[in-house]
Structures are given as C-alpha cells and as structure tokens.
Design an enzyme around this catalytic site. Structure first.
Site, PDB file in Angstrom:
ATOM      1  CD  GLU A 133      34.396  42.453  28.350  1.00  0.00           C
ATOM      2  OE1 GLU A 133      34.286  41.592  27.455  1.00  0.00           O
ATOM      3  OE2 GLU A 133      35.446  42.621  29.007  1.00  0.00           O
ATOM      4  CG  HIS A 136      38.193  40.449  31.833  1.00  0.00           C
ATOM      5  ND1 HIS A 136      37.663  39.346  31.196  1.00  0.00           N
ATOM      6  CD2 HIS A 136      39.361  40.033  32.381  1.00  0.00           C
ATOM      7  CE1 HIS A 136      38.473  38.318  31.349  1.00  0.00           C
ATOM      8  NE2 HIS A 136      39.509  38.710  32.071  1.00  0.00           N
ATOM      9  CB  CYS A 153      32.702  39.679  30.668  1.00  0.00           C
ATOM     10  SG  CYS A 153      34.340  40.153  31.289  1.00  0.00           S
ATOM     11  CB  CYS A 173      35.506  35.742  28.882  1.00  0.00           C
ATOM     12  SG  CYS A 173      35.361  36.643  30.449  1.00  0.00           S
TER      13      CYS A 173
END
Length: 158
Positions: free
Chosen positions: A58, A56, A89, A86
């Site tokens: 992040e 992701h 993260c 999410c």
C-alpha cells in the site's frame, strides 16, 4: 461487447502483484490504485528486498499514485489490496484522502479496517474512507496461507 471493469478485475491485478511478492519470498500482498477506471499504481510488498519496514504494498503504491497525480491528495482514487491494511498503511491512506479501500481477506491480528480497529472511519480524523471487504477473499487468503505454510515447513527442517 466490452465487459466493464469491476472490483474483482482490479483485485485480480492486486493478486498478480501479490504473486510477484510471493516469488520474491516477501509476504504476498499486492496493491493497485485506480483513478477514473484506470490503474495508476501497482506494487507488492518489498520489506525484505529494501530492508524497509514501511515498504508495504500500500505504501509503495501510494508513492507511485502521488507521482502520477502530481499531488499527495488522492481524493478521487481507490485502493485495491489483497489483505486488510495494517494501522501504518491505514493511517497513510486516510492522510492521502483515498476515497475507497477495497480489500480481499481480513487480518485478524493487525487489520485496521475493522478486524482489530477501524482507522478508516474514525470520527475524530479529518477524512473517512469507504471500505469494501471480501473481494476475492478466498484467493487472497489462499496465497497468504500457502506462503506461511511453506515458511513454517522450511523452519521445521532447520
């Protein structure tokens, strides 16, 4: 006169990263990490490219920022991300002790900054992050909506 950099300016850079993900047919989320008013990390989702569920925006930005700082603790850093993080993260952001999380649009199905849960401010965890939401919310939501609308249209044609 030079205009001071603000949350919207940094979110625009995160949106540029999201556009890179969009172009690569990744879910268009972008992130930047800022320290002392300067961007030290930029990333966008690369889950499909890397075949890695943890890739992701992040998470990739955290790895870059840790390298830039020379430590896993990012106590004086702020993360700008186009979509509410999410739980995966959010957990990593709390663990690295990010000072502030600034996001564009909420994620009502998996958001961990208040939409579904709030991992950033759980009293039982050893660190709490400040949260700022809805920065350039419409622009951040629009790129995601457009991406998924096109994906659904492609699936309907099959």
């Amino acid at each position: 006169m030079i205009k001071p950099v603000n949350d919207e300016d940094f979110m625009r850079e995160a949106l540029r990263q999201a556009q890179k993900a969009y172009t690569a047919r990744e879910v268009p989320v972008g992130a930047v990490i800022v320290r002392a008013g300067k961007i030290i990390a930029r990333a966008h989702n690369q889950v499909e490219l890397l075949k890695d569920a943890t890739a992701h925006a992040e998470m990739l930005a955290l790895t870059q920022a840790e390298a830039a700082v020379g430590d896993w603790r990012l106590t004086d850093c702020d993360l700008y991300v186009t979509k509410e993080p999410c739980p995966m993260c959010a957990g990593a952001l709390v663990h690295t002790r990010i000072r502030r999380v600034i996001f564009g649009c909420p994620d009502p199905s998996a958001g961990a900054a208040g939409s579904v849960m709030n991992l950033f401010q759980m009293p039982t965890l050893n660190h709490r992050c400040e949260i700022t939401s809805a920065v350039l919310q419409q622009e951040c939501a629009a790129i995601l909506q457009d991406f998924f609308r096109k994906r659904r249209a492609e699936q309907a044609e099959l």
